[in-house]
Enzyme design. Structure first.
Site, mmCIF file in Angstrom:
data_model
loop_
_atom_site.group_PDB
_atom_site.id
_atom_site.type_symbol
_atom_site.label_atom_id
_atom_site.label_comp_id
_atom_site.label_asym_id
_atom_site.label_seq_id
_atom_site.Cartn_x
_atom_site.Cartn_y
_atom_site.Cartn_z
ATOM 1 N N LYS B 87 0.841 -1.206 0.000
ATOM 2 C CA LYS B 87 0.000 0.000 0.000
ATOM 3 C C LYS B 87 0.873 1.253 0.000
ATOM 4 C CE LYS B 87 -2.334 -1.058 3.732
ATOM 5 N NZ LYS B 87 -1.753 -2.400 3.926
ATOM 6 N N CYS B 176 -12.115 1.642 16.642
ATOM 7 C CA CYS B 176 -10.916 0.816 16.431
ATOM 8 C C CYS B 176 -9.980 0.722 17.640
ATOM 9 C CB CYS B 176 -10.165 1.218 15.167
ATOM 10 S SG CYS B 176 -9.151 2.668 15.272
ATOM 11 N N MET B 177 -9.847 1.757 18.455
ATOM 12 C CA MET B 177 -8.907 1.579 19.558
ATOM 13 C C MET B 177 -9.363 2.184 20.878
ATOM 14 S SD MET B 177 -7.023 4.750 19.211
ATOM 15 C CE MET B 177 -8.478 5.386 19.838
ATOM 16 N N MET B 378 -7.173 -4.989 16.507
ATOM 17 C CA MET B 378 -8.631 -5.017 16.476
ATOM 18 C C MET B 378 -9.255 -6.249 17.139
ATOM 19 S SD MET B 378 -9.306 -2.205 15.422
ATOM 20 C CE MET B 378 -7.812 -1.259 15.431
ATOM 21 N N GLY B 415 -4.616 1.218 14.049
ATOM 22 C CA GLY B 415 -4.922 0.990 12.638
ATOM 23 C C GLY B 415 -4.954 2.234 11.786
ATOM 24 N N GLN B 416 -4.944 3.419 12.423
ATOM 25 C CA GLN B 416 -5.038 4.653 11.640
ATOM 26 C C GLN B 416 -3.799 5.512 11.889
ATOM 27 O OE1 GLN B 416 -9.117 6.276 10.960
ATOM 28 N NE2 GLN B 416 -9.509 5.371 12.947
#
Lengths: 196, 791
Positions: B87, B176-177, B378, B415-416
């Site tokens: 990515k 997510c967190m 996650m 995740g971000q």
């Protein structure tokens, strides 16, 4: 036709099949009988831009990539020549290297939305020389391409960049990298981190 | 299709890219912090963190003629040392999908009308003002994300809390967190990990809890693999509910019944206590024991249809979920009694994991001679008892003293790209202020009011709506104006049928994004945004590294950065005093104001100048020096040299860490005869989150082009389903047709299926349950019940 993600369809060319070529620097285009392309053109087609990791041009064989793409490359019966991995330490990596982190299969030719991305073009320039007889400098970045002979020797090598002296394995004794290509800036090292 | 019509109206693909105002040479020097920014090929290079996950890889961005034409891994970045994932290598394509949003567009019946920025901003200001005047601060909301830059999140938080006097500021990071936040806060009274990525080279054993790291954090996983290559004794343990590409590299794989990780962690604790493998001196000096509410009837799950699960009295779906835990003091003796219920044999009955594997994990965690790093993301956070699971993993490190030491730490991954920097540090959760402070604390509010130069009493002491409540309130009409930025909730919220929206419902929805998505489809007003290096930014990654980048190219059309949009609306609402900086020079002063919150608190972020000149620094940064290991003497400047480990932030626990005793609870929904399969959702390597960026990159789309349901081959054979065959997946909440994947990259055990969520045409969140963690209010995307049918 719907296609299943993750399932690898037989695709595209097996690229550096120079062992099967009639002309030294073109290869057959599978599915198009008689058609041939330059290996440079095929190389460019597999990359989003010059320097991007190539997509995998064959279906999955259910084996570790490094079984064939080791540090010397390998002829695979019925398939062709699997070029060597240009990455440092591939031979010793065994089951602790994850090629699929960067190299992905192509399972369809479709696009989700057309793209206006136009990546930097493939640079096929030769290395410059200090004098006429001097060894050329390395005209590309060396990071991730530490194994020179992967591209410059063996059946997987393009004719235009094949070395005349593969037996002299310590290439950088004479061919110098250009530091600027690897490091564009001279920012301060982050404090406290011991950078290699 | 609505969205394609939208595109035609926009006339996408025609906008040009304006030239930069300063010369290429000047720009290169500014971007690179040196005179070496332009290379022989005429490319201008600059540094930036990657746009996608929380790893925060450094990339060098190559620009020519005003467009990003290449990237390469930054060899000077201590995060990735030149390597990227697929990515990251394909980042430039993300900017150039032909359907980029270029102009503000207002809904006009079924069509879209291009309007000017002035019209758009005036309209937003008017809608917010009307809602405030008519219904008060509870009726307005802004919903951003862990992809908000520090500037975006800070602008949103300051505008809402100090201007609108509302705490209805939320990020998608709640999804997510949030459980990691409540995990760290309940144990250390300060958020975020104590270790750093150096743990991946120094550690011996890596315990992955529900974490497909090979696909989700590939560059970090490659650092562990490099450690394993150099040190053959290094071990990886994969504790999961599905075989993934990560499993291929694991020395041991534990496959557990979904939700039973709570029991497994307690089983390991049982072994450690039974075998005397705990560090009593460390516990005496550094640990207190706590225990919270454990009554499952009292706690519930907060989900729609919960009444049908027999958990709470009453009719209709749960609308508000406000459970609040209450801790009390406990002791090591109480823990020993509690753990009697978690013998390896009993845990094996609950989890399906052989008792011998639990014993092995006990020996790994209990070996004082080996560094142990626990990793999770996650699988642990998106869990109806996610905070408990976070607590239990950290408990394993507290009871063995394997914490705040190089190579021994509990390490929560994000995740971000700025889940840490913007959501957790700036504080864009509904109850938060910058630097671990909260709106419910009068001293914290007073400090914020002083820095923000607003009268005492301005900040509302009532926490805003958490994400799940915010969207439920929007559908009820209690929230009348909602603005979303850098997120795609109509793909990512669980149980999507519950927030199905038809515009014209009397509410007003503004969506800021870079591409059309299912969320722009249901918006009333769509604003085009500048992406990544089309603007200046700061992100904070999983290891506390704050990273800065300069704008490298202009955005397309009239796209602008999210923070600018917020500031302009605030000014139109008479709140210009909140953003007193010049229009052409506000990033740095805004950051320095934010930074003043953090200084002296052990949360000190680096100065702007230092960020510009480095590949980021790990906070706390004191006297310009970063901190690799928090709470550790010799590393953390807030810890005295002879103190060893000192959890100095935990004032409420006597500056010790809290070990929380947490039991096993069953998941909210369990497969039965009608819905016999577990459903787990998640990501794949090639696509990031809802796919709105990565699907527009040809190489990534061509690698994985559509969503699928991954099945075990035994189930597939039994049901007569072949690879590629279209099947129906149905839950109590919705159904979905999609192709089956059998023998693909991952394989769930029999009775379990997996669906990735990147494909907006095949939305697994039509199926998922909106059950939440009791403390963090983070929904569980990993466990619900479905049935599979051939079509």
């Amino acid at each position: 036709m719907r296609r299943v993600t993750g399932r690898i369809l037989p695709i595209i060319a097996l690229a550096a099949l120079s062992g099967t070529c009639t002309s030294p620097d073109t290869v057959a285009v599978p599915g198009h009988e008689g058609a041939r392309k330059s290996s440079a053109e095929i190389r460019a087609e597999r990359r989003a831009y010059d320097g991007a990791p190539p997509v995998i041009p064959h279906r999955g064989f259910g084996a570790d990539c490094v079984n064939c793409h080791n540090d010397r490359g390998r002829s695979v019966s019925g398939v062709g020549y699997a070029p060597a991995s240009p990455h440092e330490g591939t031979r010793s990596a065994g089951g602790t290297i994850r090629c699929m982190q960067c190299h992905v299969f192509r399972t369809t030719d479709a696009e989700f939305v057309a793209s206006e991305f136009d990546g930097v073009a493939q640079a096929l320039t030769s290395g410059d020389r200090a004098t006429a007889g001097a060894p050329p400098r390395i005209p590309h970045r060396v990071v991730m391409r530490e194994n020179c002979l992967a591209c410059h020797d063996g059946p997987g090598a393009r004719e235009a960049i094949r070395t005349t002296h593969p037996e002299r394995t310590r290439c950088r004794q004479c061919h110098l990298p250009i530091e600027k290509l690897d490091r564009f800036t001279t920012v301060t090292d982050p404090v406290g981190m011991d950078l290699e | 299709m609505k969205r394609r019509r939208f595109l035609h109206t926009v006339g996408a693909g025609t906008a040009g890219l304006a030239a930069f105002s300063c010369s290429d040479r000047e720009r290169a020097e500014r971007l690179a912090g040196s005179d070496a920014g332009i290379d022989e090929a005429g490319l201008t290079w600059s540094k930036a963190p990657c746009r996608y996950c929380g790893t925060g890889c450094g990339v060098e961005v190559g620009v020519k003629d005003g467009r990003v034409v290449t990237v390469r891994g930054d060899v000077k970045s201590p995060v990735n040392r030149g390597l990227l994932c697929v990515k990251g290598y394909h980042l430039p394509g993300m900017l150039y999908g032909e359907d980029r949003l270029r102009y503000p567009m207002l809904r006009d019946g079924d069509n879209w009308k291009r309007i000017s920025w002035d019209e758009a901003l005036d309209l937003i200001a008017r809608k917010y003002r009307e809602a405030l005047d008519e219904s008060g601060p509870d009726a307005v909301a802004i919903y951003g994300s862990g992809q908000w830059t520090v500037f975006d999140g800070y602008a949103a938080s300051k505008w809402f809390r100090a201007g609108m006097q509302s705490n209805n500021v939320e990020p998608n990071a709640r999804l997510c967190m949030a459980s990691a936040v409540t995990g760290f806060m309940t144990q250390f009274q300060s958020d975020e990990p104590m270790g750093c990525y150096e743990d991946f080279e120094v550690g011996d054993d890596f315990i992955l809890w529900g974490n497909n790291m090979a696909e989700m954090h590939p560059v970090l996983f490659s650092r562990i693999l490099a450690n394993k290559r150099n040190n053959p004794g290094v071990r990886i343990v994969d504790i999961g509910t599905r075989r993934t590409p990560t499993t291929d590299y694991a020395d041991m794989y534990l496959e557990f019944v979904p939700g039973s990780d709570l029991a497994i962690a307690n089983g390991i604790l049982h072994c450690l206590v039974r075998d005397g493998k705990i560090s009593e001196p460390f516990i005496r000096e550094n640990v207190v024991f706590k225990r919270g509410i454990e009554d499952i009837e009292r706690i519930g799950f907060g989900s729609w249809g919960e009444d049908g699960l027999g958990l709470e009295p009453g009719d209709g779906p749960a609308e508000h979920y406000r459970f609040k835990d209450q801790g009390r003091d406990a002791s090591l003796t109480e823990l020993e009694d509690f753990l009697a219920d978690y013998t390896p044999a009993k845990v094996s009955d609950i989890s399906g994991v052989p008792a011998a594997q639990i014993e092995t994990l006990g020996r790994i965690y209990g070996d004082p001679g080996r560094g142990t790093v626990s990793l999770w993301c996650m699988g642990v956070n998106q869990h109806t008892r996610g905070t408990w699971m976070n607590n239990l993993i950290t408990d394993l490190h507290l009871i063995t003293g394997k914490i705040s030491r190089p190579g021994s730490n509990p390490f929560s991954l994000t995740g971000q790209p700025s889940a840490c920097g913007t959501v957790r540090e700036v504080g864009t959760l509904a109850h938060r202020l910058p630097a671990d402070m909260v709106v419910t604390n009068a001293d914290h509010r007073a400090k914020a009011e002083e820095i923000w130069n607003v009268p005492p009493g301005t900040i509302n002491p009532k926490p805003g709506l958490h994400t799940m409540d915010m969207f439920r309130a929007f559908m009820r009409g209690d929230v009348k104006v909602l603005w979303t930025q850098t997120t795609n909730p109509w793909v990512s919220i669980p149980n999507l049928n519950r927030i199905r929206r038809e515009p014209g419902d009397g509410r007003f929805l503004i969506v800021s994004d870079i591409y059309p998505t299912p969320s722009t489809e249901v918006a009333d007003l769509v604003l085009p945004c500048a992406a990544w290096v089309e603007r200046e930014g700061v992100f904070g990654n999983s290891e506390r590294r704050t990273q800065h980048w300069h704008k490298a190219v202009d955005p397309p059309g009239e796209a602008t950065e999210d923070a600018w949009q917020i500031i302009q609306v605030a000014k139109r609402m008479g709140m210009e005093h909140l953003f007193p900086w010049p229009e052409d020079y506000w990033h740095k002063p805004m950051y320095e104001e934010y930074r003043s919150f953090t200084l002296g608190l052990g949360k000190d972020v680096a100065s702007y100048e230092q960020l510009e000149q480095t590949r980021g620094l790990l906070w706390p940064v004191v006297d310009g020096v970063e901190t690799r290991y928090r709470y550790a003497a010799g590393h953390d400047p807030y810890v005295k040299k002879d103190r060893g480990v000192h959890f100095y932030k935990a004032k409420g626990y006597g500056e010790k860490a809290a070990f929380w005793i947490r039991p096993y609870h069953r998941p909210a929904e369990i497969p039965d005869e009608e819905y016999p399969f577990w459903l787990c959702t998640g990501r794949v390597l090639e696509h990031w989150h809802t796919g709105s960026m990565t699907r527009r990159v040809k190489q990534l789309h061509q690698a994985v082009s559509e969503g699928y349901v991954e099945m075990n081959r035994v189930d597939a054979r039994r049901l007569g389903i072949g690879a590629g065959q279209i099947v129906l997946v149905a839950s109590r909440r919705g159904e979905l047709e999609l192709p089956a994947s059998v023998g693909g990259r991952g394989e769930p055990p029999p009775g379990s299926v997996f669906i990735p969520f990147f494909d907006e045409a095949r939305l697994p969140n039509l199926l998922t349950l909106d059950a939440m963690d009791n403390i963090s209010k983070e929904p569980d995307y990993k466990k619900c019940a479905v049935r599979i049918e051939r079509t």
